[in-house]
Design a protein around this motif. Structure first.
Motif, PDB file in Angstrom:
ATOM      1  N   SER A 142       4.931   0.611   0.005  1.00  0.00           N
ATOM      2  CA  SER A 142       4.481   1.611   0.976  1.00  0.00           C
ATOM      3  C   SER A 142       2.971   1.453   1.141  1.00  0.00           C
ATOM      4  N   ASP A 143       2.442   2.027   2.215  1.00  0.00           N
ATOM      5  CA  ASP A 143       0.991   1.922   2.444  1.00  0.00           C
ATOM      6  C   ASP A 143       0.216   2.511   1.271  1.00  0.00           C
ATOM      7  N   GLN A 146       0.224   0.118  -1.646  1.00  0.00           N
ATOM      8  CA  GLN A 146      -0.747  -0.943  -1.381  1.00  0.00           C
ATOM      9  C   GLN A 146      -2.172  -0.418  -1.629  1.00  0.00           C
ATOM     10  N   ALA A 147      -2.395   0.840  -1.238  1.00  0.00           N
ATOM     11  CA  ALA A 147      -3.721   1.443  -1.436  1.00  0.00           C
ATOM     12  C   ALA A 147      -4.038   1.580  -2.928  1.00  0.00           C
ATOM     13  N   GLU A 150      -5.300  -1.786  -3.844  1.00  0.00           N
ATOM     14  CA  GLU A 150      -6.626  -2.064  -3.258  1.00  0.00           C
ATOM     15  C   GLU A 150      -7.732  -1.309  -3.996  1.00  0.00           C
ATOM     16  N   THR A 168       2.507  10.706  -2.214  1.00  0.00           N
ATOM     17  CA  THR A 168       3.346  10.489  -1.035  1.00  0.00           C
ATOM     18  C   THR A 168       3.725  11.830  -0.410  1.00  0.00           C
ATOM     19  N   ALA A 206      -5.309   5.219   1.992  1.00  0.00           N
ATOM     20  CA  ALA A 206      -4.036   5.241   2.727  1.00  0.00           C
ATOM     21  C   ALA A 206      -4.136   6.164   3.932  1.00  0.00           C
ATOM     22  N   LYS A 209      -5.939   4.635   6.779  1.00  0.00           N
ATOM     23  CA  LYS A 209      -5.104   3.637   7.457  1.00  0.00           C
ATOM     24  C   LYS A 209      -3.944   4.295   8.201  1.00  0.00           C
ATOM     25  N   GLY A 211      -1.440   5.685   6.894  1.00  0.00           N
ATOM     26  CA  GLY A 211      -0.164   5.392   6.250  1.00  0.00           C
ATOM     27  C   GLY A 211       0.275   6.476   5.292  1.00  0.00           C
ATOM     28  N   LYS A 212       1.414   6.239   4.660  1.00  0.00           N
ATOM     29  CA  LYS A 212       1.962   7.210   3.714  1.00  0.00           C
ATOM     30  C   LYS A 212       2.352   6.490   2.441  1.00  0.00           C
TER      31      LYS A 212
END
Lengths: 212, 326
Positions: A142-143, A146-147, A150, A168, A206, A209, A211-212
């Motif tokens: 999920s974003d 990934q975060a 990072e 989330t 996140a 970006k 995202g979730k």
């Protein structure tokens, strides 16, 4: 001979079997001969004068986990956490304090964070359960996951599944939380390595970006 | 955890009869009971899971006020507009209680019936006045989180953050057993160790909390709530102060209730009288600070709670009267 009260196995014997093999083996046995008693476990027989009394032995439990129905036979005293880990093999959800104090066992029930160690599995019947396995996979993160990578938001990693589930849910309810709101969102998740700052940055990353 | 049976009553009557039969414990969410079972403090053969009972979940209102079903989750109480508008101190204390996870699970009925968090009481190795033996280990033992008032027989503190606020609002606890319903003022619902050390709340066998009424006539806009903890997330109050000024809009009707400093929420009429004496100014706050520790009998490790209350009462009163934090 010392007996282990939980497994019912002598401690000596228990040590020879790796915990993982024992549990996998036990689930395989339990999977044979699953008997569905419609309504019994869910307690939906409202017309009955006598209330349902389950257990102490195994009963059929059907849970909706990560958008699939999972059936298992387990004692009604089994917590949601133990059912997910020991009966369904969903070991991403961690058992740490087992007392509702640390948040490592966080899962979503109908989109809301809960400590899966502090509720019975039978009380999750009929709800939509999401574990860390339902949020992303190693091939398809999920974003937010990934975060976490990072921003280096984990050290030992043991609190991470619970942190990711809580964050989330937070982003689902509030796509651009401020730092205070993020702190409140992870107030139920303890990180003994103290990586809170990077977790907060991961959520912000996140969020930026989208995202979730 | 020793495996146990789970009974799933669908009516209050069924639940009540099950408990009368063999004294099995009721379980609402289970966030307190399951921990005690895991720690072998309670080893039941059966628990009575209340979650499938209809009619005791959710928030409703009528001409008497706002009713909280006992199974209403803490989170849902905290975000309810009816509560935020009419009884904001209750929303505030719950918003900060425990963790997001626990607030999504725990119920308001279970919250006011939870067992005190005394580490002796919750250890299978200790017997005391509260669990059927005699004496109080905390009095001469480790007592930094224990009571400074009313602590002679047993020094536990009432663990619910919401309880003192419910007392301040004059909430009514509706309970029901197989003999019918009773309504108990929140101020009388919590039982002191002198009354009965074995009990935390005024429930007889087979009775359970069904609803909590926040009376319409006690809606209050001038309120203050202050609380101190060791850490900001997931902790219990070391001490709390709830202040309602002109409760229900009635001039001079004030409420001051202390939390986490005695075995039951402690209403302080003497402090209310000081507040009734005139405008909230520096002198009045000084008098409150001087008086708040009166009657305290601190133990070896919890004398700090007196000073803590002195700070908290100033903060709560200033908040209630709309003054800036000093």
């Amino acid at each position: 001979m010392a007996m282990n009260p939980e497994s019912g196995l002598p401690d000596e014997q228990r040590e020879k079997v790796s915990r993982r093999t024992f549990i996998k083996g036990a689930s395989a046995v339990a999977a044979v001969g699953v008997v569905q008693i419609p309504g019994a476990a869910a307690g939906i027989d409202k017309a009955g004068v006598e209330p349902d009394i389950l257990g102490p032995g195994p009963v059929s439990i059907r849970l909706r986990v990560n958008r699939s129905d999972l059936d298992v036979e387990a004692p009604p005293s089994t917590t949601l956490l133990d059912l997910l880990r020991d009966h369904h093999g969903l070991t991403g959800t961690k058992r740490v304090c087992d007392r509702g104090s640390c948040g490592a066992c966080t899962v979503l029930i109908d989109g809301r964070v809960v400590d899966s160690c502090s509720m019975l599995a039978i009380d999750a019947i009929g709800s939509e359960i999401t574990t860390i396995e339902g949020i992303g996979t190693p091939e398809n993160l999920s974003d937010l996951q990934q975060a976490f990578i990072e921003t280096d938001a984990l050290q030992c990693g043991f609190c991470t599944p619970g942190m990711v589930v809580s964050c989330t849910a937070l982003l689902e309810q509030n796509p651009s939380p401020d730092r205070d709101q993020i702190r409140q969102g992870i107030a139920g998740n303890i990180c003994r390595c103290g990586t809170y700052q990077n977790v907060i940055e991961a959520v912000e990353y996140a969020s930026r970006k989208g995202g979730k | 955890m020793k495996p146990f049976q789970v009974a799933l009553p669908s009516t209050i009557d069924q639940a009540s009869k099950l408990q009368l039969k063999d004294a099995s414990p009721f379980m609402a969410a289970g966030t307190d009971l399951l921990v005690r079972i895991k720690d072998y403090v309670t080893v039941p053969d059966m628990i009575i899971d209340l979650k499938r009972i209809d009619g005791i979940n959710g928030i409703t209102s009528d001409d008497r006020g706002v009713w909280l079903g006992a199974l209403t989750r803490m989170h849902d109480v905290a975000v309810s507009e009816k509560i935020q508008q009419g009884y904001p101190a209750l929303a505030e204390t719950i918003r900060n209680a425990a963790t997001p996870q626990i607030r999504n699970m725990a119920t308001i009925g279970g919250n006011i019936c939870q067992q005190p968090r005394c580490w002796y009481l919750r250890h299978e190795g200790y017997s005391c006045a509260k669990n059927g033996g005699s004496g109080c280990w905390a009095r001469d033992g480790e007592n930094e989180f224990h009571a400074i008032f009313g602590n002679k027989v047993c020094a536990v503190v009432q663990p619910s953050n919401a309880a003192p606020v419910l007392v301040a609002y004059g909430a009514v606890i509706e309970v029901q057993g197989s003999d019918g319903k009773r309504e108990i003022p929140a101020g009388e619902f919590f039982v002191t160790p002198e009354q009965d050390p074995r009990k935390d709340v005024d429930l007889t066998s087979g009775e359970l909390v069904t609803r909590i009424l926040l009376p319409a006539e006690n809606r209050t806009t001038r309120w203050g709530y202050s609380e101190a903890r060791e850490k900001q997330s997931f902790d219990w109050a070391l001490a709390s102060v709830t202040v309602l000024l002109d409760r229900g809009g009635r001039a001079g009707e004030h409420r001051v209730v202390l939390g986490a400093v005695s075995p039951v929420p402690l209403r302080r009429k003497d402090l209310e009288k000081i507040l009734a004496g005139g405008a909230v100014d520096g002198d009045r706050i000084s008098s409150l600070k001087k008086k708040v520790g009166e009657g305290a009998t601190p133990l070896s490790g919890n004398g700090y709670k007196v000073q803590m209350l002195q700070g908290l009462i100033g903060k709560a009163v200033r908040q209630a009267s709309g003054q800036k934090e000093g």
